[in-house]
Design an enzyme around this catalytic site. Structure first.
Site, PDB file in Angstrom:
ATOM      1  N   GLU A  29       0.826  -1.223   0.000  1.00  0.00           N
ATOM      2  CA  GLU A  29       0.000   0.000   0.000  1.00  0.00           C
ATOM      3  C   GLU A  29       0.855   1.266   0.000  1.00  0.00           C
ATOM      4  OE1 GLU A  29      -3.737   0.356   0.159  1.00  0.00           O
ATOM      5  OE2 GLU A  29      -2.774   2.132  -0.639  1.00  0.00           O
ATOM      6  N   LYS A  76       4.928   4.052  -9.850  1.00  0.00           N
ATOM      7  CA  LYS A  76       3.623   4.021  -9.163  1.00  0.00           C
ATOM      8  C   LYS A  76       2.480   3.847 -10.163  1.00  0.00           C
ATOM      9  CE  LYS A  76       5.405   6.959  -5.470  1.00  0.00           C
ATOM     10  NZ  LYS A  76       5.697   8.343  -5.118  1.00  0.00           N
ATOM     11  N   GLY A  83       6.591  11.207   3.315  1.00  0.00           N
ATOM     12  CA  GLY A  83       6.855  11.608   4.701  1.00  0.00           C
ATOM     13  C   GLY A  83       6.769  10.421   5.631  1.00  0.00           C
TER      14      GLY A  83
HETATM   15  P1  NDP Z   1      15.973   6.082   3.891  1.00  0.00           P
HETATM   16  O1  NDP Z   1      17.136   6.281   3.006  1.00  0.00           O
HETATM   17  O2  NDP Z   1      15.609   7.139   4.852  1.00  0.00           O
HETATM   18  O3  NDP Z   1      16.176   4.718   4.722  1.00  0.00           O
HETATM   19  C1  NDP Z   1      16.805   3.577   4.180  1.00  0.00           C
HETATM   20  C2  NDP Z   1      17.207   2.676   5.325  1.00  0.00           C
HETATM   21  O4  NDP Z   1      17.768   1.487   4.807  1.00  0.00           O
HETATM   22  C3  NDP Z   1      18.246   3.304   6.254  1.00  0.00           C
HETATM   23  O5  NDP Z   1      17.940   3.006   7.578  1.00  0.00           O
HETATM   24  C4  NDP Z   1      19.555   2.621   5.834  1.00  0.00           C
HETATM   25  O6  NDP Z   1      20.481   2.504   6.900  1.00  0.00           O
HETATM   26  C5  NDP Z   1      19.024   1.245   5.446  1.00  0.00           C
HETATM   27  N1  NDP Z   1      19.910   0.575   4.506  1.00  0.00           N
HETATM   28  C6  NDP Z   1      20.218   0.954   3.256  1.00  0.00           C
HETATM   29  N2  NDP Z   1      21.066   0.078   2.689  1.00  0.00           N
HETATM   30  C7  NDP Z   1      21.283  -0.888   3.602  1.00  0.00           C
HETATM   31  C8  NDP Z   1      22.064  -2.067   3.623  1.00  0.00           C
HETATM   32  N3  NDP Z   1      22.813  -2.439   2.576  1.00  0.00           N
HETATM   33  N4  NDP Z   1      22.039  -2.838   4.729  1.00  0.00           N
HETATM   34  C9  NDP Z   1      21.298  -2.473   5.792  1.00  0.00           C
HETATM   35  N5  NDP Z   1      20.526  -1.358   5.850  1.00  0.00           N
HETATM   36  C10 NDP Z   1      20.518  -0.577   4.752  1.00  0.00           C
HETATM   37  O7  NDP Z   1      14.733   5.733   2.939  1.00  0.00           O
HETATM   38  P2  NDP Z   1      13.183   5.999   3.187  1.00  0.00           P
HETATM   39  O8  NDP Z   1      12.805   5.562   4.543  1.00  0.00           O
HETATM   40  O9  NDP Z   1      12.874   7.399   2.768  1.00  0.00           O
HETATM   41  O10 NDP Z   1      12.545   5.057   2.085  1.00  0.00           O
HETATM   42  C11 NDP Z   1      12.471   3.660   2.268  1.00  0.00           C
HETATM   43  C12 NDP Z   1      11.591   3.087   1.161  1.00  0.00           C
HETATM   44  O11 NDP Z   1      10.286   3.652   1.254  1.00  0.00           O
HETATM   45  C13 NDP Z   1      12.084   3.385  -0.264  1.00  0.00           C
HETATM   46  O12 NDP Z   1      11.754   2.293  -1.085  1.00  0.00           O
HETATM   47  C14 NDP Z   1      11.248   4.599  -0.661  1.00  0.00           C
HETATM   48  O13 NDP Z   1      11.085   4.718  -2.039  1.00  0.00           O
HETATM   49  C15 NDP Z   1       9.935   4.256   0.003  1.00  0.00           C
HETATM   50  N6  NDP Z   1       9.062   5.390   0.289  1.00  0.00           N
HETATM   51  C16 NDP Z   1       9.559   6.502   0.916  1.00  0.00           C
HETATM   52  C17 NDP Z   1       8.730   7.550   1.241  1.00  0.00           C
HETATM   53  C18 NDP Z   1       9.232   8.775   1.916  1.00  0.00           C
HETATM   54  O14 NDP Z   1       8.440   9.717   2.106  1.00  0.00           O
HETATM   55  N7  NDP Z   1      10.484   8.839   2.325  1.00  0.00           N
HETATM   56  C19 NDP Z   1       7.289   7.479   0.926  1.00  0.00           C
HETATM   57  C20 NDP Z   1       6.859   6.252   0.308  1.00  0.00           C
HETATM   58  C21 NDP Z   1       7.737   5.253  -0.005  1.00  0.00           C
HETATM   59  P3  NDP Z   1      21.138   3.832   7.588  1.00  0.00           P
HETATM   60  O15 NDP Z   1      20.002   4.534   8.288  1.00  0.00           O
HETATM   61  O16 NDP Z   1      22.136   3.320   8.534  1.00  0.00           O
HETATM   62  O17 NDP Z   1      21.672   4.636   6.460  1.00  0.00           O
HETATM   63  N1  HSE Z   2       9.972  10.313  -3.367  1.00  0.00           N
HETATM   64  C1  HSE Z   2       8.602   9.954  -3.305  1.00  0.00           C
HETATM   65  C2  HSE Z   2       7.760  11.183  -3.565  1.00  0.00           C
HETATM   66  C3  HSE Z   2       8.281   9.379  -1.955  1.00  0.00           C
HETATM   67  O1  HSE Z   2       8.298  12.297  -3.527  1.00  0.00           O
HETATM   68  O2  HSE Z   2       6.561  11.040  -3.832  1.00  0.00           O
HETATM   69  C4  HSE Z   2       6.893   8.800  -1.859  1.00  0.00           C
HETATM   70  O3  HSE Z   2       6.739   7.684  -2.663  1.00  0.00           O
END
Ligand code: NDP
Ligand code: HSE
Length: 440
Positions: A129, A205, A302
C-alpha cells in the site's frame, strides 16, 4: 495470543516512522489486528546513528540477511529501497515462508511479476500500500473498494517531491534546485532525486496502479516518462493566465487500441479539484463505470503518512494469517490466471490537447503559416494568444492551445513549424488534459 514478530529492513525516514506509529498506537492497532504486532529485529547500515525512534525491544543489526533468515520472524517490512538488494532480500524472505510488506515502488514495478509468482507458490502475502501515494489507501480502494467497476481511466499526482517543487516555484518564485533541496531535507525525495524529478518514481507508481485497475501484468518499462526538469517559469505563468495549472501527472487509460501509460507535465483546468493539490500532497482521480469519478487525496510522502500505510498492511497481513491462501485478496486485484496482457500504446499514438509556445518574428503572415501547418495535420486550434515582445527582442511569444490530436501529428507539426524562418528557438510543448468525466 502471542504477538506477531516483525523484522524491519531499514530504519530511515519510513522505518522510524513505522516504529513510532506502532509504539504510539499499539493498543488501537492490537484491537484492530487481533494480535500484538511487535518489531523484534531491524537492520541499518550505520549502527551508531542516532535515530528519531525508540529502539526499545528491537535488536539492531547491520546484516539484512540475518533478519530475513530469523526463524522467529513471520513478517518482513522492507524499507531499504532500491532494486537489487531489496529484490534479493524479499525473494529470500518469501522463500523462507515470510510475508512481506514494502513501500518500495521501484521493486514492485520492476520485479513485482516475479515476486508475486513466488509469493503465490509459497502461499505468503506481499503487501505494498505504501508504495503508491504514501498515506492514501489507493491500492486498497482500487483493488477492493472499486472491485465492482470496470475502471476506465485514472490520473494522479503521485510524486510528492515534484509537486512540492512545482508549488514552491509557482507560489514563492522558488528556484528549482532550492525547492528540491528542501524536499530532500523534509525526507520526501528518493535517495537519488533524479527518480523524482525525471518522472521515474511516478512511472513506477503508475505501472502499479494500472495493473490493479485493469488487471494487466506490471509493464513499467513500456510507459512513457517525462519529468519536470525542462519546465520553465514562463510557461507556468502563461498557463496560469489562461486558467491552467501545471502538474506532473501519471495517466493510465483504456482505449480501443490499448492502454495509455504515461507520466509527463500536464496542464489541467484550474477549476478541477486535482489542479489545486499542492505541496507534497498527492491525489488520484479514478473513473469507474459504475461509481463515476472518485478523487483520493492525502499526504504522498513523509515518515508517518507512509508509516500509516505500512501499519495498515501489517494489520491486513495479521488478520489473514490463518485464512486459506486461495481466499486472500489477489496481489494485483485480479486472480493471477485472469490477468490479461493488453498492449501499451506508444506515446505517438496517444491523443491529447497541447499548449505550444513559439517565438515568432512580429510580421504579417507568420501566424497564417503556423495555422496552415496545424490545419494540414488536422490540428484544431482552441485559442491563440500573442504576448508583447520582451524588451530589445524582435520575436514575440505566441501561445497556442489545441484540441485533441495524436502525438505523432503534433510531432510533425512542431518539426515543420521549427523550420519556418520566422520562428526562433525550439517550440515549447506541454500536454493538456481537461480530465472531464466523459473522457473515455
Ligand atoms: P531512507 O534512506 O531514509 O532509509 C533507508 C534505510 O535502509 C536506512 O535506515 C539505511 O540505513 C538502510 N539501509 C540501506 N542500505 C542498507 C544495507 N545495505 N544494509 C542495511 N541497511 C541498509 O529511505 P526511506 O525511509 O525514505 O525510504 C524507504 C523506502 O520507502 C524506499 O523504497 C522509498 O522509495 C519508500 N518510500 C519513501 C517515502 C518517503 O516519504 N520517504 C514514501 C513512500 C515510499 P542507515 O540509516 O544506517 O543509512
Ligand atoms: N519520493 C517519493 C515522492 C516518496 O516524492 O513522492 C513517496 O513515494
Amino acid at each position: 495470543m502471542k504477538p506477531v514478530k516483525i523484522g524491519m529492513l531499514g530504519l530511515g525516514t519510513v522505518g522510524c516512522g513505522t516504529v513510532n506509529v506502532l509504539a504510539r498506537n499499539g493498543q488501537e492497532i492490537t484491537r484492530r489486528a487481533g494480535r500484538e504486532i511487535k518489531i523484534v529485529q531491524a537492520c541499518a547500515r550505520d549502527l551508531s546513528k542516532i535515530r528519531p525512534c525508540s529502539m526499545e525491544g528491537i535488536q539492531l543489526v547491520s546484516d539484512p540477511h540475518q533478519v530475513v533468515r530469523n526463524p522467529e520472524i513471520e513478517v518482513i517490512v522492507e524499507l531499504i529501497g532500491g532494486y537489487e538488494l531489496a529484490r534479493t532480500l524479499v525473494l529470500e524472505a518469501i522463500a523462507n515462508g515470510k510475508h512481506v510488506v514494502t513501500a518500495n515502488k521501484a521493486l514492485i514495478a520492476i520485479y513485482g511479476n516475479e515476486i508475486f509468482a513466488l509469493a503465490q507458490k509459497k502461499k505468503v502475502m506481499v503487501a505494498f500500500e505504501a508504495a503508491v501515494a504514501g498515506g492514501i489507501p489507493i491500492i486498497k480502494s482500487v483493488r477492493e473498494g472499486l472491485a465492482g467497476n470496470r475502471i476506465e481511466w485514472l490520473a494522479g499526482i503521485i510524486n510528492g517531491t515534484s509537486n512540492y517543487i512545482l508549488t514552491q516555484m509557482r507560489d514563492k518564485g522558488a528556484d528549482f534546485s532550492d525547492a528540491l533541496k528542501e524536499a530532500q531535507r523534509l525526507g520526501f525525495a528518493e535517495a537519488d532525486p533524479a527518480y523524482d524529478v525525471e518522472g521515474i518514481d511516478a512511472t513506477h507508481k503508475l505501472a502499479i496502479l494500472a495493473a490493479i485497475a485493469f488487471g494487466i501484468p506490471l509493464k513499467c518499462e513500456q510507459a512513457y516518462t517525462e519529468g519536470i526538469t525542462k519546465i520553465t517559469r514562463m510557461d507556468v505563468q502563461y498557463a496560469e493566465k489562461l486558467g491552467y495549472r501545471l502538474k506532473l501527472l501519471g495517466i493510465a487509460r483504456r482505449t480501443n487500441g490499448g492502454v495509455e501509460l504515461r507520466v509527463h507535465p500536464t496542464l489541467i483546468p484550474e477549476r478541477r479539484l486535482i489542479a489545486n493539490v499542492d505541496g507534497a500532497m498527492n491525489a488520484v482521480l479514478v473513473k469507474g463505470d459504475a461509481v463515476g469519478p472518485t478523487l483520493f487525496y492525502g499526504a504522498g510522502a513523509g515518515a508517518e503518512p507512509t508509516a500509516s500505510a505500512i501499519v495498515a498492511d501489517l494489520v491486513d497481513v495479521v488478520r489473514t494469517l490463518t485464512v486459506d491462501p486461495n481466499s486472500r485478496v489477489p496481489h494485483l486485484a485480479f486472480q493471477p490466471d485472469a490477468l490479461v496482457d493488453m498492449p501499451i500504446l506508444p506515446i505517438e499514438e496517444v491523443e491529447t490537447s497541447y499548449y505550444l509556445r513559439l517565438h515568432a518574428i512580429d510580421r504579417p503572415g507568420v501566424l497564417a503559416d503556423v495555422t496552415r501547418i496545424l490545419a494540414d495535420l488536422g490540428i484544431s486550434i482552441e485559442s491563440i494568444l500573442q504576448k508583447e515582445p520582451n524588451v530589445g527582442e524582435v520575436a514575440v511569444p505566441v501561445i497556442i492551445l489545441t484540441q485533441r490530436v495524436k502525438e505523432k501529428n503534433m510531432n510533425e507539426a512542431i518539426a515543420r513549424i521549427e523550420k519556418l524562418d520566422s520562428i526562433k528557438d525550439r517550440v515549447a510543448r506541454i500536454r493538456l488534459e481537461h480530465l472531464n468525466c466523459e473522457w473515455v
